[in-house]
Design a protein around this motif. Structure first.
Motif, PDB file in Angstrom:
ATOM      1  N   LEU A  25      49.836  38.061  35.045  1.00 54.82           N
ATOM      2  CA  LEU A  25      51.207  38.178  34.545  1.00 54.82           C
ATOM      3  C   LEU A  25      51.809  36.801  34.280  1.00 54.82           C
ATOM      4  CD1 LEU A  25      52.663  41.044  36.792  1.00 54.82           C
ATOM      5  CD2 LEU A  25      51.785  41.199  34.447  1.00 54.82           C
ATOM      6  N   ALA A  26      51.510  35.839  35.163  1.00 54.79           N
ATOM      7  CA  ALA A  26      52.032  34.488  34.974  1.00 54.79           C
ATOM      8  C   ALA A  26      51.469  33.854  33.708  1.00 54.79           C
ATOM      9  CB  ALA A  26      51.699  33.625  36.186  1.00 54.79           C
ATOM     10  N   ILE A  27      50.195  34.083  33.451  1.00 55.69           N
ATOM     11  CA  ILE A  27      49.563  33.533  32.242  1.00 55.69           C
ATOM     12  C   ILE A  27      50.173  34.156  30.993  1.00 55.69           C
ATOM     13  CG2 ILE A  27      47.391  33.295  30.974  1.00 55.69           C
ATOM     14  CD1 ILE A  27      46.005  33.478  33.773  1.00 55.69           C
TER      15      ILE A  27
ATOM     16  N   ASP B 260      38.393  33.114  36.518  1.00 51.61           N
ATOM     17  CA  ASP B 260      38.849  32.852  37.884  1.00 51.61           C
ATOM     18  C   ASP B 260      38.157  33.774  38.882  1.00 51.61           C
ATOM     19  OD1 ASP B 260      40.488  30.879  36.995  1.00 51.61           O
ATOM     20  OD2 ASP B 260      42.384  31.871  37.468  1.00 51.61           O
ATOM     21  N   ALA B 261      38.012  35.048  38.509  1.00 50.50           N
ATOM     22  CA  ALA B 261      37.392  36.012  39.413  1.00 50.50           C
ATOM     23  C   ALA B 261      35.934  35.655  39.687  1.00 50.50           C
ATOM     24  CB  ALA B 261      37.494  37.423  38.821  1.00 50.50           C
ATOM     25  N   VAL B 262      35.216  35.260  38.655  1.00 48.27           N
ATOM     26  CA  VAL B 262      33.817  34.869  38.828  1.00 48.27           C
ATOM     27  C   VAL B 262      33.721  33.634  39.716  1.00 48.27           C
ATOM     28  CG1 VAL B 262      31.771  33.980  37.644  1.00 48.27           C
ATOM     29  CG2 VAL B 262      33.058  35.887  36.657  1.00 48.27           C
ATOM     30  N   LYS B 263      34.628  32.700  39.507  1.00 46.91           N
ATOM     31  CA  LYS B 263      34.594  31.466  40.299  1.00 46.91           C
ATOM     32  C   LYS B 263      34.826  31.744  41.786  1.00 46.91           C
ATOM     33  CE  LYS B 263      37.171  27.370  41.432  1.00 46.91           C
ATOM     34  NZ  LYS B 263      38.523  26.793  41.439  1.00 46.91           N
TER      35      LYS B 263
ATOM     36  N   ALA C  67      44.747  35.774  28.440  1.00 48.02           N
ATOM     37  CA  ALA C  67      45.033  35.928  29.867  1.00 48.02           C
ATOM     38  C   ALA C  67      43.917  36.688  30.578  1.00 48.02           C
ATOM     39  CB  ALA C  67      46.366  36.651  30.045  1.00 48.02           C
ATOM     40  N   LEU C  68      43.379  37.706  29.919  1.00 47.38           N
ATOM     41  CA  LEU C  68      42.299  38.492  30.521  1.00 47.38           C
ATOM     42  C   LEU C  68      41.044  37.649  30.720  1.00 47.38           C
ATOM     43  CD1 LEU C  68      41.284  41.217  31.512  1.00 47.38           C
ATOM     44  CD2 LEU C  68      40.643  41.770  29.148  1.00 47.38           C
ATOM     45  N   VAL C  69      40.686  36.844  29.721  1.00 48.45           N
ATOM     46  CA  VAL C  69      39.517  35.973  29.850  1.00 48.45           C
ATOM     47  C   VAL C  69      39.741  34.956  30.961  1.00 48.45           C
ATOM     48  CG1 VAL C  69      38.129  34.225  28.682  1.00 48.45           C
ATOM     49  CG2 VAL C  69      38.815  36.278  27.449  1.00 48.45           C
TER      50      VAL C  69
ATOM     51  N   SER D 297      51.691  39.626  21.015  1.00 46.74           N
ATOM     52  CA  SER D 297      50.438  39.330  20.337  1.00 46.74           C
ATOM     53  C   SER D 297      49.241  39.726  21.197  1.00 46.74           C
ATOM     54  CB  SER D 297      50.353  37.839  20.007  1.00 46.74           C
ATOM     55  OG  SER D 297      49.074  37.511  19.509  1.00 46.74           O
ATOM     56  N   PRO D 298      48.287  40.485  20.652  1.00 50.37           N
ATOM     57  CA  PRO D 298      47.073  40.821  21.415  1.00 50.37           C
ATOM     58  C   PRO D 298      46.307  39.576  21.866  1.00 50.37           C
ATOM     59  CG  PRO D 298      47.256  42.190  19.435  1.00 50.37           C
ATOM     60  CD  PRO D 298      48.298  41.127  19.321  1.00 50.37           C
ATOM     61  N   ALA D 299      46.416  38.486  21.110  1.00 51.27           N
ATOM     62  CA  ALA D 299      45.699  37.261  21.467  1.00 51.27           C
ATOM     63  C   ALA D 299      46.168  36.712  22.805  1.00 51.27           C
ATOM     64  CB  ALA D 299      45.889  36.206  20.367  1.00 51.27           C
ATOM     65  N   VAL D 300      47.450  36.858  23.096  1.00 49.23           N
ATOM     66  CA  VAL D 300      47.995  36.374  24.366  1.00 49.23           C
ATOM     67  C   VAL D 300      47.389  37.144  25.532  1.00 49.23           C
ATOM     68  CG1 VAL D 300      50.096  36.272  25.771  1.00 49.23           C
ATOM     69  CG2 VAL D 300      50.156  35.510  23.388  1.00 49.23           C
TER      70      VAL D 300
END
Length: 239
Positions: A39-41, A68-71, A61-63, A54-57
């Motif tokens: 949400l912050a992103i 972050d989750a993988v890290k 954020a999802l990517v 915009s879907p790009a936003v």
């Protein structure tokens, strides 16, 4: 494209280093914490680009959250994983700007042509200082534990942020000789402590060189990006 990349860079810096509290960094393995960071992103990206739907936003954020989750789930919180994480985030910013070059131009303040450069300069200052502090601390953590100090609490991080901020300003103001003065002053002050601990000297020099190196690299990258953007009345070094 440069305008979009500059605004997305500020959004990234704000999301990761300004609005993200320490507890969120520590608890990022939890799904609810990752969602709050998502949400912050989204919020910072909307704020900086002027795009409200915009879907790009949302894709960006999802990517970001996936990285972050993988890290946090697969790697330790050390220097190399941290730098790799940041590099991947920057690559996603560039990819988004490449795929959606008019993201800023079609946003709420697309007519304010000087705004992206101002955002870039602010983002660069935050990245040189706050992001540098975290990166340098993780680098130094790979060596012996930090030597005990009789100085003020938190004086080390404050000094580091100040030296990186001054380095950023010196280069922007076309006064690179100021960096030599800062480096000399810090070396003199360190040697006046009277310690004979060689590990202490090496620890200090590694931190000092890494700190100045980070600030210089970030500043040069910002100058290059700024050269591609419309002016805001601030004179920058020519290359």
């Amino acid at each position: 494209m440069p305008e979009t990349l500059a605004t997305l860079f500020l959004a990234h810096v704000l999301a990761d280093y300004v609005v993200q509290p320490a507890w969120m960094v520590e608890d990022k393995a939890k799904p609810e914490t990752l969602f709050l960071h998502f949400l912050a992103i989204v919020f910072t990206a909307m704020l900086c680009t002027g795009q409200l739907a915009s879907p790009a936003v949302y894709a960006l954020a999802l990517v970001h959250i996936v990285i972050d989750a993988v890290k946090v789930r697969c790697f330790s919180d050390r220097f190399i994983p941290h730098i790799t994480d940041q590099a991947l985030h920057l690559v996603t910013l560039a990819a988004t700007a490449l795929l959606c070059p008019d993201l800023f131009a079609t946003g709420l303040y697309g007519d304010v042509t000087w705004l992206p450069k101002l955002m870039l300069l602010g983002a660069g200052a935050i990245y040189a200082t706050c992001a540098g502090s975290i990166a340098i601390n993780k680098l130094l953590a790979t060596f012996d534990p930090q030597p005990t100090s009789k100085g003020y609490p938190q004086s080390g991080p404050l000094i580091g942020n100040l030296e990186r901020a001054l380095t950023y300003l010196c280069i922007m103001a076309q006064m690179p000789e100021g960096i030599g003065f800062l480096l000399a002053a810090k070396v003199v002050m360190r040697f006046q402590t009277g310690t004979t601990d060689e590990k202490r000297y090496e620890y200090v020099f590694i931190g000092t060189l890494a700190s100045f190196g980070w600030a210089i690299a970030v500043t040069l990258a910002v100058i290059f990006m700024a050269s591609l953007l419309p002016p805001v009345g601030i004179s920058l070094p020519n290359h």
